[in-house]
Design a protein around this motif. Structure first.
Motif, PDB file in Angstrom:
ATOM      1  N   PRO A 104       0.746  -1.317   0.051  1.00 25.44           N
ATOM      2  CA  PRO A 104      -0.211   0.090   0.000  1.00 25.44           C
ATOM      3  C   PRO A 104       0.990   1.309   0.073  1.00 25.44           C
ATOM      4  O   PRO A 104       1.876   1.122   0.740  1.00 25.44           O
ATOM      5  N   VAL A 105       0.519   2.370  -0.983  1.00 24.21           N
ATOM      6  CA  VAL A 105       1.247   3.498  -0.807  1.00 24.21           C
ATOM      7  C   VAL A 105       0.481   4.801  -0.723  1.00 24.21           C
ATOM      8  O   VAL A 105      -0.470   4.931  -1.582  1.00 24.21           O
ATOM      9  N   TYR A 106       0.894   5.320   0.180  1.00 24.33           N
ATOM     10  CA  TYR A 106       0.090   6.782   0.280  1.00 24.33           C
ATOM     11  C   TYR A 106       1.240   7.729   0.617  1.00 24.33           C
ATOM     12  O   TYR A 106       1.619   8.038   1.544  1.00 24.33           O
ATOM     13  N   ASP A 154      -2.880   4.736  -2.975  1.00 24.12           N
ATOM     14  CA  ASP A 154      -4.105   4.755  -2.365  1.00 24.12           C
ATOM     15  C   ASP A 154      -4.429   6.346  -2.318  1.00 24.12           C
ATOM     16  O   ASP A 154      -4.363   7.239  -1.263  1.00 24.12           O
ATOM     17  N   ASN A 179      -7.900   8.871  -1.348  1.00 24.10           N
ATOM     18  CA  ASN A 179      -7.327   8.163  -0.301  1.00 24.10           C
ATOM     19  C   ASN A 179      -8.350   7.407   0.560  1.00 24.10           C
ATOM     20  O   ASN A 179      -9.190   8.033   1.207  1.00 24.10           O
ATOM     21  N   GLY A 227      -7.628   4.673   2.628  1.00 25.33           N
ATOM     22  CA  GLY A 227      -6.966   4.037   3.845  1.00 25.33           C
ATOM     23  C   GLY A 227      -6.059   2.563   3.496  1.00 25.33           C
ATOM     24  O   GLY A 227      -6.469   2.098   2.583  1.00 25.33           O
ATOM     25  N   LYS A 228      -5.191   2.260   4.419  1.00 23.56           N
ATOM     26  CA  LYS A 228      -4.398   1.366   4.158  1.00 23.56           C
ATOM     27  C   LYS A 228      -5.344  -0.077   3.942  1.00 23.56           C
ATOM     28  O   LYS A 228      -4.807  -0.605   2.961  1.00 23.56           O
ATOM     29  N   ALA A 272      -7.037  -0.387   0.618  1.00 21.35           N
ATOM     30  CA  ALA A 272      -6.043  -0.311  -0.319  1.00 21.35           C
ATOM     31  C   ALA A 272      -5.385  -1.870  -0.621  1.00 21.35           C
ATOM     32  O   ALA A 272      -5.566  -2.372  -1.673  1.00 21.35           O
ATOM     33  N   SER A 289       5.200   0.706   2.683  1.00 18.65           N
ATOM     34  CA  SER A 289       6.022   1.074   1.894  1.00 18.65           C
ATOM     35  C   SER A 289       6.979   2.329   2.380  1.00 18.65           C
ATOM     36  O   SER A 289       7.605   2.959   1.401  1.00 18.65           O
ATOM     37  N   ASP A 290       6.780   2.469   3.637  1.00 20.97           N
ATOM     38  CA  ASP A 290       7.722   3.482   4.239  1.00 20.97           C
ATOM     39  C   ASP A 290       9.147   3.012   4.640  1.00 20.97           C
ATOM     40  O   ASP A 290       9.849   3.878   5.294  1.00 20.97           O
ATOM     41  N   ASP A 344       5.467  11.471   6.563  1.00 18.73           N
ATOM     42  CA  ASP A 344       5.012  11.220   7.867  1.00 18.73           C
ATOM     43  C   ASP A 344       4.133   9.869   8.069  1.00 18.73           C
ATOM     44  O   ASP A 344       3.541   9.484   7.145  1.00 18.73           O
ATOM     45  N   SER A 345       4.022   9.729   9.410  1.00 23.87           N
ATOM     46  CA  SER A 345       2.912   8.533   9.670  1.00 23.87           C
ATOM     47  C   SER A 345       1.719   8.966   9.385  1.00 23.87           C
ATOM     48  O   SER A 345       1.327  10.300   9.650  1.00 23.87           O
ATOM     49  N   LYS A 346       0.715   8.369   8.783  1.00 24.27           N
ATOM     50  CA  LYS A 346      -0.551   8.603   8.370  1.00 24.27           C
ATOM     51  C   LYS A 346      -1.531   8.805   9.561  1.00 24.27           C
ATOM     52  O   LYS A 346      -2.662   9.223   9.358  1.00 24.27           O
ATOM     53  N   TYR A 347      -1.048   8.247  10.543  1.00 23.93           N
ATOM     54  CA  TYR A 347      -1.956   8.181  11.608  1.00 23.93           C
ATOM     55  C   TYR A 347      -1.577   9.032  12.842  1.00 23.93           C
ATOM     56  O   TYR A 347      -0.290   9.029  13.244  1.00 23.93           O
TER      57      TYR A 347
END
Ligand code: UDP
Ligand code: MG
Length: 329
Positions: free
Chosen positions: A16-18, A49, A77, A79-80, A83, A101-102, A209-212
């Motif tokens: 998953p990629v955001y 995503d 987007n 969400g993980k 996705a 993917s981070d 950044d963390s997405k959460y």
């Protein structure tokens, strides 16, 4: 004897990629380096995503230059887990792996995980060693891991690792969707599949950044717990019993309160009034709680059963090389 062998098994890696533009090139180099050493039959499905930082162009570049790359671009987007779900829908490998993917996960850990699966397991989850995350996140995660360990009977250390290897049959049998994939380990265990953890490395996030946020994480943790408890603990029989007992207790409570009232009215009661009110009131209260919990459980079950049908069409574009080694029939 196990006839399966890692050199003939096919592997689809779903990523998953955001907004990970800065991480993608290094991740891709690592995947390119590691995967051929695991099996000759592999593909990587990147699910974009709804990124807005240039991931789309980078991923399209990977696709044009490499047969083993497939891409799904989502409209926005979602969400993980949604996705990942889109990636699973097209994944063809005998084994389907997931990887963030981070660069917090290391593709090099895929090899030992696949080996473990081939040993005879159905789902192998990466247990993050020396987690490189902020303190608050590690503590919340420890708390939720502890509760899930106590309540579900599946004794693992890290239930929410992004790195996992599933046998395709597990994903098919579980028929999960959306956020429920987060609990695949618990659901798979309940369905009789062999689930195991393998230690993996964990790196700090260097770019992006963390997405959460802390708040979303806590909220998600709590709703995660409710989902697990309601879906696993509140099976049909228990839910039914909850309803029956709820009705019996509220019924007795109301009767006690009514009799108490009547006795007072006809003047036969001498001092039993307060006890009657407390006992009747308590029974009514507890019964009402049972009915309330049943109602919430019903809502969860209803929501989860209809959620799949209501699922929106997320996909903007799918890019596949139909003649890559996993895709050709
Ligand atoms: N991710 C995604 N959609 C989202 C949020 C995250 O595809 O809406 C991806 C993200 O690009 C990363 C993985 O999910 O590959 C894990 O996200 P993140 O690192 O933000 O989560 P954390 O490691 O902080 O739990
Ligand atoms: Mg991360």
């Amino acid at each position: 004897m196990n006839k399966e062998n890692t050199k003939t098994i096919s592997l689809s890696v779903v990523v998953p990629v955001y907004n990970e533009a800065e991480n993608l090139p290094e991740l891709f180099l690592k995947l390119e380096e590691v995967l051929p050493g695991i099996t000759p039959y592999y593909d990587v499905i990147f699910v974009n995503d709804g990124s807005s930082d240039g991931c789309e162009e980078i991923l399209n570049g990977f696709f044009s230059d490499n047969d083993f790359v497939s891409i799904i671009h989502l409209y926005k987007n979602f969400g993980k887990t949604p996705a990942l779900e889109q990636g699973f829908e097209i994944a063809r490998g005998d084994i389907i792996a997931t990887l963030d993917s981070d660069l917090q996960n290391d593709p090099a850990d895929l090899g030992p995980m696949v080996d473990k699966l081939v040993e005879g397991y159905d789902l192998v989850s990466g247990m993050r060693q020396g987690r490189q995350d902020p303190r608050g996140k590690i503590l919340t995660s420890r708390l939720f891991n502890g509760i899930i360990r106590k309540t579900t009977g599946l004794r693992l250390m890290d239930y929410f690792s992004g790195m996992r290897c599933y046998r395709k049959k597990v994903l098919k049998a579980l028929n999960l969707y959306g956020d429920l994939y987060r609990f695949a380990l618990v659901f798979a265990h309940y369905d009789g599949f062999k689930v195991v953890e393998v230690p993996i490395s964990h790196n700090p996030r260097r770019h992006g950044d963390s997405k959460y946020s802390k708040y979303t994480r806590l909220k998600r943790g709590l709703s995660d717990l409710l989902i697990v408890l309601f879906t696993i603990k509140f099976n049909f029989r228990r839910n039914y019993l909850l309803g029956v007992w709820g009705l019996i207790l509220t019924g007795i409570g109301i009767t006690v309160l009514f009799l108490n009232y009547m006795i007072r009215i006809i003047g036969a009661g001498t001092g039993g009034g307060v006890v009657g009110i407390i006992v009747g009131g308590l029974l009514l209260f507890v019964g009402a709680q049972f009915l309330l919990i049943k109602k919430i459980a019903d809502n969860f079950v209803f929501h989860h059963q209809t959620g799949k049908n209501k699922r929106k069409k997320y996909i903007k574009e799918i890019l596949i090389h139909p003649d890559n080694k996993v895709w050709e029939e």
